[in-house]
Structures are given as C-alpha cells and as structure tokens.
Design a protein around this motif. Structure first.
Motif, PDB file in Angstrom:
ATOM      1  N   TYR A   1       0.840  -1.212   0.000  1.00  0.00           N
ATOM      2  CA  TYR A   1       0.000   0.000   0.000  1.00  0.00           C
ATOM      3  C   TYR A   1       0.878   1.267   0.000  1.00  0.00           C
ATOM      4  N   ALA A   2       0.210   2.418  -0.216  1.00  0.00           N
ATOM      5  CA  ALA A   2       0.922   3.729  -0.229  1.00  0.00           C
ATOM      6  C   ALA A   2       0.111   4.759   0.520  1.00  0.00           C
ATOM      7  N   ILE A   3       0.791   5.744   1.060  1.00  0.00           N
ATOM      8  CA  ILE A   3       0.135   6.880   1.764  1.00  0.00           C
ATOM      9  C   ILE A   3       0.273   8.120   0.866  1.00  0.00           C
TER      10      ILE A   3
ATOM     11  N   ARG B   1       3.811   7.968  -0.584  1.00  0.00           N
ATOM     12  CA  ARG B   1       4.898   7.316   0.190  1.00  0.00           C
ATOM     13  C   ARG B   1       4.744   5.810   0.090  1.00  0.00           C
ATOM     14  N   LEU B   2       5.821   5.143  -0.357  1.00  0.00           N
ATOM     15  CA  LEU B   2       5.835   3.697  -0.472  1.00  0.00           C
ATOM     16  C   LEU B   2       6.680   3.102   0.654  1.00  0.00           C
ATOM     17  N   ALA B   3       6.798   1.828   0.638  1.00  0.00           N
ATOM     18  CA  ALA B   3       7.619   1.179   1.678  1.00  0.00           C
ATOM     19  C   ALA B   3       9.069   1.605   1.526  1.00  0.00           C
ATOM     20  N   ASN B   4       9.505   1.781   0.309  1.00  0.00           N
ATOM     21  CA  ASN B   4      10.871   2.238   0.058  1.00  0.00           C
ATOM     22  C   ASN B   4      10.802   3.458  -0.884  1.00  0.00           C
ATOM     23  N   GLY B   5      10.891   4.633  -0.356  1.00  0.00           N
ATOM     24  CA  GLY B   5      10.908   5.868  -1.160  1.00  0.00           C
ATOM     25  C   GLY B   5       9.535   6.477  -1.381  1.00  0.00           C
ATOM     26  N   ASP B   6       9.523   7.706  -2.038  1.00  0.00           N
ATOM     27  CA  ASP B   6       8.276   8.446  -2.313  1.00  0.00           C
ATOM     28  C   ASP B   6       8.167   8.674  -3.810  1.00  0.00           C
TER      29      ASP B   6
ATOM     30  N   SER C   1      -0.023  21.017   1.397  1.00  0.00           N
ATOM     31  CA  SER C   1      -0.429  21.031   2.813  1.00  0.00           C
ATOM     32  C   SER C   1       0.137  19.846   3.602  1.00  0.00           C
ATOM     33  N   GLY C   2       0.477  18.786   2.900  1.00  0.00           N
ATOM     34  CA  GLY C   2       0.977  17.577   3.593  1.00  0.00           C
ATOM     35  C   GLY C   2      -0.131  16.753   4.212  1.00  0.00           C
TER      36      GLY C   2
END
Length: 459
Positions: free
Chosen positions: A410-412, A437-442, A418-419
């Motif tokens: 999954y990703a955020i 945002r991924l598990a490794n990197g954005d 605004s963040g």
C-alpha cells in the motif's frame, strides 16, 4: 342291595362280603385261642416264607396258615404225615369264604406234653424265687481256670475249646464228663457239678450241649439239676442248644449263653484286645515312672543347689559377687555424672559463642549477604518481566503500524502543499500535485483524473 327283599319278604338281602365279614367276626369273638392236634397234609412253602397246610383226623380237616413273622425257629423239618400240635385262633378268609386256623406256634404232637411239663416246672421254680436276678452271681473278668460240664465226645466241648484256644489260650480248661441226653443224664450232670464244687479248682463253670429237639434237651429241664446249679458255689453259665432253645437250666444259671461257642466268648476276653490293653497300661506306667523319676531328679537338684548355696565358700562367693556388682554400679554412676556435666558444659559454651559480638557480626553479615542475593534475584526477575512486556507491546504496535501496511504494497498519499493525507478522490483537484509514500521511497505525481467509489462499483 339293602333295599331289596327276599321272595318271602322276611329280611333284606346282604352282600357276600358282608356275610363273610359277619361270619369272621363271630368266629374270632366266639372261639378263644385253641390248640388243635392233627395230621399235617398239603404242606405248601411259597417264596414269601409263609406255610399253608391242612390239619386232619379221621373225620374232618381244617385249613391252616402259619405266617412267616409268627414263626420261631426252623420249620424245614415239617413233612406231610407228621402228627402236629397247632396253637392259634380260628378265623375266616373273606375273599373265598374259607374257614381256617391262623397258627401262632406249631410243634410235633409228642412235644406237647413235654412243653406242658416244662411250663409247669418253670412256673413253680419261678414262684419259689429260684430265677430271681438278685441270686445271679457276677462272672470273673478273667477266670484262673474254666470247667466245662458236658459230654467229652460231643460237638459242644470241641466248640468251647476251639473258641477258648483262639481268644485266650492262657486260661486252662478242666472237662467234667457227663451224659447230656437220656434218662440218666441229669444225675451225671449233677454229679459232675458236685465234683467241680468239691475240687474247687475252677472259678467258672460252663454247663451245656449242642442243639437238638425238645426231647434231646430234656435232661436240662430236670428239677434236681436246676437246684444243683443254683446251689453250686461256682458261677455257672448255661449253654444248651441253639439261640431259640430255652431250658430250665438257662433260667436258673447265673448267665445264659445262646450256644456253647457263645458261652466261651463270654468267659474270656479277646487276647489281642487284652494284650493291647496291657501294652497301653505298660506304656502308661512307664510314663508315670519316668515322670516320678524326673520329679525326684529335680528335687535332688534343688536340694543340691540349696546345700551348695548354704556352704561358707558359697557365702564368700556371693558376697564377692555383690561387692563387684556394687563397684560396677558405682563406676557406672560416676561415668554417667561426668558425661552429664560434660554435656552441660558444651551446651553453655555453645550458648556463650552465640551471644559474643563477633558471632553477632558474622550473623548480620550472613543475613546481609542473603538479602543482597535475594535483591539481585528480584531485580533480574523484574527486568525479565519488563522485557517480556516490552516485546509484547512492540509486537502489538508493529501490527497496527502504517509502515507495516506499506510493506504489504500500500501507499500513503498526501497533498504536496499542505501535507495532509488524502482520503477521498473527490477532495483532490485535477492537476493538483500529490506525494505517494511507499515502503521504500516516495513518488511525486500530478492528478490527471479521478475515479470515485461509485464509479468503481459501476465498473
């Protein structure tokens, strides 16, 4: 039948059975016990043992029945043609209507007069008291010598000697010879009895003979012989004929034996039983003597000990033993007291050691060391408990961490300016810049379109 009447109408008719029954009753009640003399004929011996015959004379005859249970003695010698005396009662055999005599006793007609004379003499001597039991003398348990008054050539003497030789041969026997049959037999028997009484060499006499008819045994029904037997100073056993035969000598003697052999059986004991008794008595005497000897030996030993104890040397020895015993008891008492005081001193020393300052310091140091060890063990236990709790909490936090969600693909997504975390596609404008945002990197991206939840469901 009782309701029917004869042709004359005088009396009612009765049955044949009733007539025979009434005739039997009249005969049995009307005639007392009778004695009938006649010639024996038509003698029948069925397997039942009963005798059926006819008694007849020149002018008449009568049927007779002699039942087995009434017979006393042998009947094998009875033959047709014998002149007999039948004692019994008159009766009637109802099934055949036969008039008959029911016999109680049957004997030869010649014996009838002898039987009558026998009964008369028996009654007269009994009335005189010659047969009283009070006159009977006891027999010796073991006779020194036995006398036998009988014929020296008869079977009776052989039977007596044979039985005595078998049962107790140690007892001597003296034969007093006399005739046992005939007119002169009573006088010879009396003479033999008198000779035995005069010689006084026996303490028991047997008088008798073998079996025979009433005439053969008649010598022992003599009155003078009966009085001689009663007057004889030696106890007398009468042994005349067989068990069913009775003579006057049997009643007057001190004891009646059924046969001469039976008399010999009664006079002496069985030597085997006697020897067994002697052996038992000998063994018992040996035991008693041994017991007496043992008792006397114990008494002698006791007296010897008393004698030894009362001597001066024994007194000195006893006093010496007492002194040694007292010395030993004294030494034991002193040793016991010393041991007791030593144990008490050790106890006081132990108590003193426990209350000195150095002992108290050592005790407190030991207690402090024990408390220190207990504190270390408690700290280690508490640290282990906290580590286990922290591990459990970390596992719980890790299960709800967003990073764990990213690890599953999954990703955020957040707004770059605004963040803020984006939750609804309708809230994002086309052309807006977002950050994933991924598990490794954005990832940096620009929104070129959007698909709502309703559209996803339609597709």
């Amino acid at each position: 039948m009782n309701d029917l009447f004869s042709a004359s109408g005088e009396s009612p008719a009765i049955s044949v059975s009733n007539l025979n029954r009434q005739a039997k009753t009249l005969l049995e009640r009307g005639l007392a016990r009778v004695c009938v003399e006649g010639e024996l004929s038509n003698l029948a011996r069925p397997a039942s043992g009963h005798l059926y015959f006819t008694l007849k004379d020149s002018g008449a005859q009568i049927r007779c029945a002699f039942f087995r249970q009434r017979q006393r003695g042998p009947t094998i010698g009875f033959r047709d043609g014998d002149q007999m005396l039948a004692f019994g009662r008159v009766s009637l055999y109802e099934p055949r209507g036969d008039y008959q005599l029911i016999v109680d006793r049957l004997e030869a007609a010649g014996e009838g007069e002898l039987r009558r004379r026998f009964e008369l003499l028996k009654k007269r001597l009994a009335d005189e008291g010659l047969f009283d039991e009070s006159l009977k003398r006891p027999l010796p348990a073991l006779p020194r010598r036995i006398g036998v008054v009988t014929s020296p050539s008869g079977a009776a003497v052989r039977d007596v000697l044979s039985v005595l030789r078998r049962r107790f041969p140690a007892v001597p026997v003296v034969i007093y010879p006399a005739a046992v049959q005939g007119d002169g037999a009573p006088f010879e028997l009396i003479a033999a009895l008198n000779a035995a009484a005069e010689r006084a060499e026996c303490d028991l006499l047997i008088v008798g003979r073998g079996g025979g008819s009433l005439e053969d045994l008649w010598a022992f029904n003599n009155e003078e012989l009966a009085r001689a037997i009663r007057a004889c100073p030696i106890p007398v056993i009468s042994a005349v004929g067989h068990e069913v035969d009775f003579t006057i000598a049997d009643f007057v003697a001190d004891l009646r034996a059924p046969t001469p052999s039976g008399a010999a059986e009664l006079t002496v004991p069985d030597q085997a039983e006697w020897l067994r008794g002697l052996q038992a008595t000998t063994l018992q005497l040996k035991k008693l003597m041994q017991r007496r000897l043992d008792d006397h030996a114990q008494a002698v030993d006791w007296l010897a000990r008393r004698l030894a104890q009362s001597s001066p040397a024994a007194t000195v020895t006893r006093q010496t033993e007492r002194l040694q015993n007292a010395r030993q008891r004294l030494m034991l008492a002193v040793r016991h007291n010393l041991n007791l005081h030593e144990r008490r001193a050790e106890q006081w020393q132990s108590r003193l050691l426990r209350v000195t300052p150095s002992a108290r310091v050592d005790k407190n140091a030991w207690q402090l060391q024990a408390l220190r060890e207990r504190l270390g063990r408690a700290a280690l236990g508490r640290l282990k408990d906290l580590q286990q709790s922290l591990a459990i909490t970390a596992r719980a936090l890790d299960s709800v961490s967003p990073l764990a969600t990213l690890e599953r693909g999954y990703a955020i997504v957040t707004d770059r300016q605004s963040g803020a975390v984006l939750h609804d596609a309708d809230d994002v404008e086309i052309g807006a810049s977002v950050r994933a945002r991924l598990a490794n990197g954005d990832l940096l991206a620009t929104v070129t379109g959007r698909v709502s939840t309703a559209d996803n469901k339609k597709s």
